[in-house]
Design a protein around this motif. Sequence first.
Motif, PDB file in Angstrom:
ATOM      1  N   THR A  99     -11.329  80.294 159.750  1.00 20.65           N
ATOM      2  CA  THR A  99     -10.264  79.670 158.955  1.00 20.65           C
ATOM      3  C   THR A  99     -10.577  78.199 158.756  1.00 20.65           C
ATOM      4  OG1 THR A  99      -8.625  81.206 159.838  1.00 20.65           O
ATOM      5  CG2 THR A  99      -7.783  79.170 158.891  1.00 20.65           C
ATOM      6  N   THR A 100     -10.423  77.722 157.535  1.00 16.58           N
ATOM      7  CA  THR A 100     -10.610  76.306 157.242  1.00 16.58           C
ATOM      8  C   THR A 100      -9.424  75.534 157.793  1.00 16.58           C
ATOM      9  OG1 THR A 100     -11.840  76.863 155.250  1.00 16.58           O
ATOM     10  CG2 THR A 100     -10.943  74.617 155.399  1.00 16.58           C
ATOM     11  N   PHE A 101      -9.708  74.499 158.572  1.00 16.38           N
ATOM     12  CA  PHE A 101      -8.699  73.694 159.251  1.00 16.38           C
ATOM     13  C   PHE A 101      -8.777  72.285 158.671  1.00 16.38           C
ATOM     14  CE2 PHE A 101      -6.668  71.571 162.802  1.00 16.38           C
ATOM     15  CZ  PHE A 101      -5.815  72.531 163.316  1.00 16.38           C
ATOM     16  N   LEU A 102      -7.686  71.791 158.143  1.00 18.90           N
ATOM     17  CA  LEU A 102      -7.645  70.494 157.472  1.00 18.90           C
ATOM     18  C   LEU A 102      -6.782  69.515 158.258  1.00 18.90           C
ATOM     19  CD1 LEU A 102      -7.021  71.926 153.897  1.00 18.90           C
ATOM     20  CD2 LEU A 102      -9.211  71.196 154.860  1.00 18.90           C
ATOM     21  N   TRP A 103      -7.301  68.344 158.546  1.00 23.23           N
ATOM     22  CA  TRP A 103      -6.618  67.329 159.341  1.00 23.23           C
ATOM     23  C   TRP A 103      -5.975  66.301 158.413  1.00 23.23           C
ATOM     24  CZ3 TRP A 103      -7.470  66.372 164.858  1.00 23.23           C
ATOM     25  CH2 TRP A 103      -6.878  65.197 165.328  1.00 23.23           C
ATOM     26  N   PHE A 104      -4.691  66.120 158.548  1.00 26.69           N
ATOM     27  CA  PHE A 104      -3.951  65.117 157.786  1.00 26.69           C
ATOM     28  C   PHE A 104      -3.324  64.135 158.752  1.00 26.69           C
ATOM     29  CE2 PHE A 104      -4.193  68.835 155.145  1.00 26.69           C
ATOM     30  CZ  PHE A 104      -4.414  68.332 153.883  1.00 26.69           C
ATOM     31  N   ASP A 105      -3.010  62.954 158.253  1.00 30.55           N
ATOM     32  CA  ASP A 105      -2.299  61.970 159.049  1.00 30.55           C
ATOM     33  C   ASP A 105      -0.887  62.502 159.327  1.00 30.55           C
ATOM     34  OD1 ASP A 105      -1.123  59.764 160.202  1.00 30.55           O
ATOM     35  OD2 ASP A 105      -1.587  58.392 158.574  1.00 30.55           O
ATOM     36  N   HIS A 106      -0.090  62.638 158.279  1.00 25.28           N
ATOM     37  CA  HIS A 106       1.283  63.133 158.426  1.00 25.28           C
ATOM     38  C   HIS A 106       1.752  63.936 157.211  1.00 25.28           C
ATOM     39  CE1 HIS A 106       1.607  59.316 156.280  1.00 25.28           C
ATOM     40  NE2 HIS A 106       2.638  59.867 155.681  1.00 25.28           N
ATOM     41  N   GLN A 107       0.820  64.322 156.320  1.00 25.12           N
ATOM     42  CA  GLN A 107       1.197  64.965 155.063  1.00 25.12           C
ATOM     43  C   GLN A 107       0.832  66.443 155.006  1.00 25.12           C
ATOM     44  OE1 GLN A 107      -1.415  62.917 155.458  1.00 25.12           O
ATOM     45  NE2 GLN A 107      -1.398  61.222 154.036  1.00 25.12           N
ATOM     46  N   ALA A 108       0.662  67.111 156.114  1.00 25.30           N
ATOM     47  CA  ALA A 108       0.211  68.513 156.108  1.00 25.30           C
ATOM     48  C   ALA A 108       1.137  69.411 155.294  1.00 25.30           C
ATOM     49  CB  ALA A 108       0.079  69.045 157.538  1.00 25.30           C
ATOM     50  N   GLU A 109       2.433  69.265 155.488  1.00 24.67           N
ATOM     51  CA  GLU A 109       3.366  70.142 154.771  1.00 24.67           C
ATOM     52  C   GLU A 109       3.354  69.843 153.273  1.00 24.67           C
ATOM     53  OE1 GLU A 109       7.673  72.110 155.587  1.00 24.67           O
ATOM     54  OE2 GLU A 109       7.489  69.967 156.057  1.00 24.67           O
ATOM     55  N   GLN A 110       3.348  68.566 152.906  1.00 26.44           N
ATOM     56  CA  GLN A 110       3.306  68.202 151.489  1.00 26.44           C
ATOM     57  C   GLN A 110       2.003  68.686 150.850  1.00 26.44           C
ATOM     58  OE1 GLN A 110       3.947  66.162 154.034  1.00 26.44           O
ATOM     59  NE2 GLN A 110       5.599  64.743 153.550  1.00 26.44           N
ATOM     60  N   ALA A 111       0.897  68.538 151.560  1.00 29.03           N
ATOM     61  CA  ALA A 111      -0.395  68.976 151.028  1.00 29.03           C
ATOM     62  C   ALA A 111      -0.406  70.494 150.839  1.00 29.03           C
ATOM     63  CB  ALA A 111      -1.529  68.540 151.951  1.00 29.03           C
ATOM     64  N   ALA A 112       0.064  71.234 151.824  1.00 28.45           N
ATOM     65  CA  ALA A 112       0.097  72.695 151.708  1.00 28.45           C
ATOM     66  C   ALA A 112       0.971  73.112 150.529  1.00 28.45           C
ATOM     67  CB  ALA A 112       0.598  73.318 153.005  1.00 28.45           C
ATOM     68  N   GLU A 113       2.117  72.487 150.362  1.00 26.01           N
ATOM     69  CA  GLU A 113       2.995  72.797 149.228  1.00 26.01           C
ATOM     70  C   GLU A 113       2.303  72.473 147.902  1.00 26.01           C
ATOM     71  OE1 GLU A 113       6.499  70.548 150.217  1.00 26.01           O
ATOM     72  OE2 GLU A 113       7.264  72.140 151.532  1.00 26.01           O
ATOM     73  N   PHE A 114       1.576  71.373 147.875  1.00 21.68           N
ATOM     74  CA  PHE A 114       0.829  70.997 146.670  1.00 21.68           C
ATOM     75  C   PHE A 114      -0.229  72.054 146.352  1.00 21.68           C
ATOM     76  CE2 PHE A 114      -2.954  68.619 145.025  1.00 21.68           C
ATOM     77  CZ  PHE A 114      -2.488  68.423 143.728  1.00 21.68           C
ATOM     78  N   TYR A 115      -1.034  72.430 147.346  1.00 14.54           N
ATOM     79  CA  TYR A 115      -2.115  73.386 147.101  1.00 14.54           C
ATOM     80  C   TYR A 115      -1.580  74.737 146.647  1.00 14.54           C
ATOM     81  CZ  TYR A 115      -4.901  69.835 149.459  1.00 14.54           C
ATOM     82  OH  TYR A 115      -5.505  68.656 149.819  1.00 14.54           O
ATOM     83  N   VAL A 116      -0.489  75.215 147.234  1.00 15.62           N
ATOM     84  CA  VAL A 116       0.044  76.512 146.796  1.00 15.62           C
ATOM     85  C   VAL A 116       0.675  76.415 145.408  1.00 15.62           C
ATOM     86  CG1 VAL A 116       0.314  77.385 149.157  1.00 15.62           C
ATOM     87  CG2 VAL A 116       2.272  76.386 147.983  1.00 15.62           C
TER      88      VAL A 116
END
Length: 160
Positions: A6-23
Amino acid sequence: MGQKITTFLWFDHQAEQAAEFYVSVFRDGRLLDVQRYSEAGPGEPGSVMLVSFELFGQTFRALNGGPVFRFNEAVSLEVDCADQAEVDRYWELLTADGGEPGPCGWLKDRYGLSWQIVPRRLQELLTDPDPSRAARATAAMLTMGRLDIAALDAAADATS
């Protein structure tokens, strides 16, 4: 059992926003799970720790790990595009709101993650049995940011 890697992506504090953006960018994308930090930390209890999401059947995990690591071009995600409309759509969406266009079909999204937006036609041209056609297509690609299928075809077909 799910996928083995599984690809694991490290964010400062935007993981949820980034995931919502990608989907939202990839129409078949979906959020799978949101895990929150507990009292044990290290993040603020109740804040988002890890978001699991899926794009084209591939699971990704996005971690809010703090400002320790940043994305760089050493790792990128390649998007196989059927046609110019798909290239243009992904290019526009991924460079919007702070993303950066790069050379040869590469870009960085607003979170700094590198992507390659690649039309299938490029691979066909680069592996053309006629080495001079492949060379002309390669030379044209090297001058482009967003890849242009018609221009790549024209370059491959050009005669000196």
